[in-house]
Design an enzyme around this catalytic site. Structure first.
Site, PDB file in Angstrom:
ATOM      1  N   GLY A   1      37.985  44.535  42.250  1.00  0.00           N
ATOM      2  CA  GLY A   1      37.025  44.376  43.343  1.00  0.00           C
ATOM      3  C   GLY A   1      37.624  44.154  44.708  1.00  0.00           C
ATOM      4  N   SER A   2      38.489  43.142  44.836  1.00  0.00           N
ATOM      5  CA  SER A   2      38.950  42.835  46.190  1.00  0.00           C
ATOM      6  C   SER A   2      40.251  43.543  46.521  1.00  0.00           C
ATOM      7  CB  SER A   2      39.123  41.327  46.354  1.00  0.00           C
ATOM      8  OG  SER A   2      40.053  40.838  45.426  1.00  0.00           O
TER       9      SER A   2
ATOM     10  N   CYS B   1      39.018  36.250  34.344  1.00  0.00           N
ATOM     11  CA  CYS B   1      40.467  36.255  34.564  1.00  0.00           C
ATOM     12  C   CYS B   1      41.188  35.272  33.679  1.00  0.00           C
ATOM     13  CB  CYS B   1      40.855  36.003  36.007  1.00  0.00           C
ATOM     14  SG  CYS B   1      39.594  35.426  37.079  1.00  0.00           S
TER      15      CYS B   1
ATOM     16  N   HIS C   1      49.366  38.166  40.203  1.00  0.00           N
ATOM     17  CA  HIS C   1      49.768  36.924  40.870  1.00  0.00           C
ATOM     18  C   HIS C   1      51.187  37.002  41.408  1.00  0.00           C
ATOM     19  CE1 HIS C   1      46.518  35.793  38.070  1.00  0.00           C
ATOM     20  NE2 HIS C   1      46.126  35.100  39.115  1.00  0.00           N
TER      21      HIS C   1
HETATM   22  N1  GLN Z   1      35.764  40.615  42.187  1.00  0.00           N
HETATM   23  C1  GLN Z   1      36.622  39.483  42.423  1.00  0.00           C
HETATM   24  C2  GLN Z   1      37.895  39.969  43.091  1.00  0.00           C
HETATM   25  O1  GLN Z   1      38.305  41.059  42.841  1.00  0.00           O
HETATM   26  C3  GLN Z   1      36.964  38.774  41.156  1.00  0.00           C
HETATM   27  C4  GLN Z   1      37.793  37.561  41.409  1.00  0.00           C
HETATM   28  C5  GLN Z   1      38.011  36.682  40.211  1.00  0.00           C
HETATM   29  O2  GLN Z   1      37.870  37.107  39.108  1.00  0.00           O
HETATM   30  N2  GLN Z   1      38.354  35.459  40.428  1.00  0.00           N
HETATM   31  O3  GLN Z   1      38.522  39.250  43.846  1.00  0.00           O
HETATM   32 ZN    ZN Z   2      39.830  37.617  37.981  1.00  0.00          ZN
END
Ligand code: GLN
Ligand code: ZN
EC number: 2.1.1.14
Length: 749
Positions: free
Chosen positions: A421-422, A632, A683
């Site tokens: 997503g991001s 996650c 990460h």
């Molecule tokens: N859609 C969010 C992103 O891509 C998901 C973030 C997450 O899972 N913490 O940042």
């Molecule tokens: Zn995530």
């Protein structure tokens, strides 16, 4: 009647305006030197101590303040230094390197502190040489004394400390035994310095497994008693009920119990006579984890009840105030709502009001708080009607039929690729958002910027060759706060920050009233992105369980109802996206697992409610609309059936760091829905190789049917640099292309 004393378990480190974070990050960025950092932090520590003293606490905690994390402080105190960092002088720079990693070595792991959103640094026992190192706790205690603050040291206890650590050849019991003489030395040094009592935090004793630790717990506290420390120690528990009878049997001066998050069981045990009256009862009566003003009259009655069972009572928050913001003083909130709130300093004021009432028959402050509470309660924030039954909780058809229509509509290749997503939240992105929020730029300028950023990244994704694209989430500060700002029933504060880990803080929105969707939240950006490409663009929402878990929840309505209200709001947004032509919609639930209650007896209900809310949010769509979700983490073990019950068409999960675990979890269930396993760790700035990704895919395909399998990174890419994202995704797509070619060549003619 005996007097009621007041105390606190811990105070937020961050500072009212996040001064702590700013100082530490400036030091990391080499903008200030060590002397300036030390000075700023000493000032802040002094301010925290004096601020608490202002509320007439009988004792203020010391040892809660830290440069990063109090568990890491304890590791350094006992020389539990990760092997790769050994041999260096034990100082603050070593502490920061262990916490953050450096060029040569990876950082220690961060793990959630029980069921909070705080994360501690996991102690590592491989080849350690435990001994008492620099005793910062003693220094800080002496510092508080020099300020004339009546303080008590706080230290995490041996049972909890060892249980939360990892590595080493010794058994759990042996590690505790190794530490006992060291604890004794430190505790003795504090007593010698004048500590009247020491708060020994043992939250591990509220978990299901605590029954297995009773022998070693007994051994540990008997050992301290033999050293003459019994009267000086308070075993402090929080977040759930403890075994009061067992704790009462231990040779310590006091017991700290949580009377807010114990589901009523601590009080029941006390009423059953399980508490040893010779001990001091440290009664956690004010909620240390939520931001609501206390029902002060109910608290008064609770104290009266406790007085029947304990002779000496110290009232305090239910846990450290680390989990709430510092003060309401800097907020500019609607007064009618502000009256109902209570941050750290306001909670201390509540304790002061009760102390005055009981000890001095001074009811002025108590009456004031009572009136405020009643005014707040008399307003109705329960003003909406919901028809939960009118919204479906299951999709129109079962997954196999949905998959057919979705496949036909989306026409995706073998092993489809996507992201979570991001895309990078660069300094520029954050600056535009801040400028817009502070009215330094117009709506139009801001929108133009967002559109140009979306367009740029659509192009990048197309060039790389991804199959399902995303708009990039550039308009979002945070995946929960963003929705909190737009949904009715939420309040977003200005300075309501709480520490998540290290210098990272989050600003959870406050849910104060009935939740309602009033306007599209994400449609504009998503539709714009879709207008630029023929590939499907995935809509991106946060799910109801995660929104609730990462907000301060209201307490006047059952949790399940609040979660379902949020679910209906998300359902409206899902339908708005579908209506606008979006074919794939992801509803993220990264907090689903961490919200799992500490005691397993509550798990089933929690998971059933979570599944129901997710399905409320995602089941109204047509079969042809593909619903994704994302989580996650990969320790699915106990929740894998609930994950399957979500009935999402595709789930993407993290696996790159713990592939083995995941495959094991999947052996227990025939997972027959679409699934994307994270093939590289986002990460780290490291770019994965094609070999690594190919291996990750091959291993997964041994367990999962190829027609259900998606390829994606572990999580969102907002913290990465642009080049890292482009390079890593290019490797990902190239690997998948080769895999596709391999199979088309292998196909029999
Ligand atoms: N859609 C969010 C992103 O891509 C998901 C973030 C997450 O899972 N913490 O940042
Ligand atoms: Zn995530």
């Amino acid at each position: 009647m005996t007097t009621i004393k007041t105390s606190n378990l811990g105070f937020p480190r961050l500072g009212r305006k996040r001064e702590w974070k700013k100082a530490i990050e400036s030091y990391w960025a080499k903008k200030i030197d060590k002397a300036e950092l030390d000075q700023t932090l000493t000032d802040l520590h002094r301010e925290n101590l004096l601020l608490q003293k202002n509320y007439n606490l009988d004792s203020v905690p010391v040892g809660d303040f830290s440069l990063y994390d109090h568990i890491l402080d304890t590791s350094l105190l006992f020389n539990i230094i990760p092997e790769r960092f050994q041999g260096r002088e034990v100082n603050d720079d070593l502490l920061f390197d262990i916490a953050r990693g450096n060029k040569e070595h990876v950082a220690s792991a961060l793990i959630k502190w029980f069921n909070t959103n705080y994360h501690y640094i996991v102690p590592e026992w491989n080849n350690v040489e435990p001994k008492v190192n620099r005793n910062v706790l003693l220094d800080r205690f002496n510092y508080a004394k020099s300020l004339n603050v009546n303080a008590h040291p706080v230290i995490v206890g041996p049972i909890t400390f060892v249980k939360l650590s990892k590595g080493g050849n010794q058994s759990f019991e042996e590690k505790v035994q190794t530490l006992l003489p060291l604890y004794k030395e430190v505790l003795q040094s504090l007593v010698d310095a004048g500590a009247e009592y020491i708060q020994v935090d043992e939250p591990i004793l509220v978990t299901d497994e605590s029954a297995n630790y009773e022998d070693i717990t007994k051994e540990a506290y008997n050992y301290f008693a033999e050293a003459g420390l019994a009267d000086k120690l308070v075993i402090q528990t929080y977040f759930e009920r403890a075994n009061v009878k067992f704790l009462s049997s231990l040779p310590v001066g006091g017991l700290g119990l949580d009377f807010v998050h114990d589901n009523g069981y601590n009080l029941k045990q006390i009423e059953a006579g399980d508490f040893d009256k010779a001990k001091t009862l440290y009664a956690g009566i004010i909620d240390g984890r939520n931001v609501w003003a206390a029902d002060i009259e109910a608290k008064k009655e609770l104290i009266e009840t406790l007085q029947n069972y304990a002779e000496t009572i110290v009232i305090q928050p239910s846990s450290s105030l680390l989990h709430v913001p510092v003060s309401l003083d800097d907020e500019t909130l609607d007064e009618s709502i502000e009256e109902g709130l209570s941050f750290a300093t306001e909670k201390l004021d509540e304790l002061d009001a009760l102390r005055r009432l009981f000890n001095n028959s001074d009811s002025k402050k108590y009456d004031e708080l009572k009136a405020r509470y009643e005014r707040f309660q008399s307003q109705s924030f329960k003003n909406l009607e919901y028809d939960f039954d009118s919204v479906p909780t299951s999709r129109k058809s079962a997954f196999p039929e949905r998959k057919k229509v979705q496949d036909a509509r989306l026409n995706l290749p073998d092993l489809p690729t996507t992201t979570i997503g991001s895309f990078p939240q660069t300094r520029e992105v954050r600056k535009y958002r801040a400028d817009w929020k502070n009215n330094r730029i117009s709506d139009e300028e801001y929108n133009n910027f967002l559109e140009s950023e979306i367009a740029r990244w659509i192009k990048i994704q197309e060039e790389i060759g991804l199959d399902v694209l995303v708009h990039g989430e550039f308009e979002r500060n945070d995946m929960v706060e963003f929705f909190g700002e737009k949904l009715q029933g939420f309040l977003v504060t200005k300075f309501g920050w709480v520490q998540s880990y290290g210098s990272r803080a989050v600003k959870p929105p406050v849910i104060y009233g009935d939740v309602k969707w009033t306007e599209p939240l994400t449609v504009k950006e998503t539709v714009y992105a879709q207008s630029l490409t023929d590939k499907p663009v995935k809509g991106m929402l946060t799910g109801p369980v995660t929104i609730l878990n990462w907000s301060f929840e209201r307490v006047d309505v059952p949790r399940k109802v609040v979660q379902d209200q949020i679910a209906l709001a998300i359902d409206e947004e899902v339908l708005a996206l579908e209506e606008a032509g979006i074919k794939v919609i992801q509803v993220d639930e990264p907090a689903l697992r961490e919200g799992l209650p500490l005691r397993s007896e509550y798990h089933e209900q929690y998971l059933a409610d979570a599944v129901n809310s997710f399905k409320l949010a995602t089941s109204s769509v047509q079969d042809e609309t593909q619903i994704h979700t994302h989580m996650c983490y990969s320790q699915f073990g106990q929740i894998i059936h609930a994950i399957h019950d979500l009935d999402a068409d595709v789930i993407s999960i993290e696996t790159s760091r713990s592939h083995g675990d995941l495959i094991k979890d999947f052996e227990d269930i025939n997972y027959d829905l679409g699934i994307g396993l994270g093939v590289y760790d986002i990460h780290s700035p490291r770019i994965p190789t094609e070999d690594e990704i190919a291996t990750a895919i091959d291993r997964s395909l041994q367990q999962i049917d190829r027609s259900l399998f998606w390829v994606n990174p572990d999580c969102g890419l907002k913290t990465r640099k642009e080049d890292e994202v482009k390079d890593a995704l290019t490797v990902l797509v190239n690997t998948v292309r080769k895999k596709r070619e391999e199979t088309s060549q292998n196909k029999p003619a």
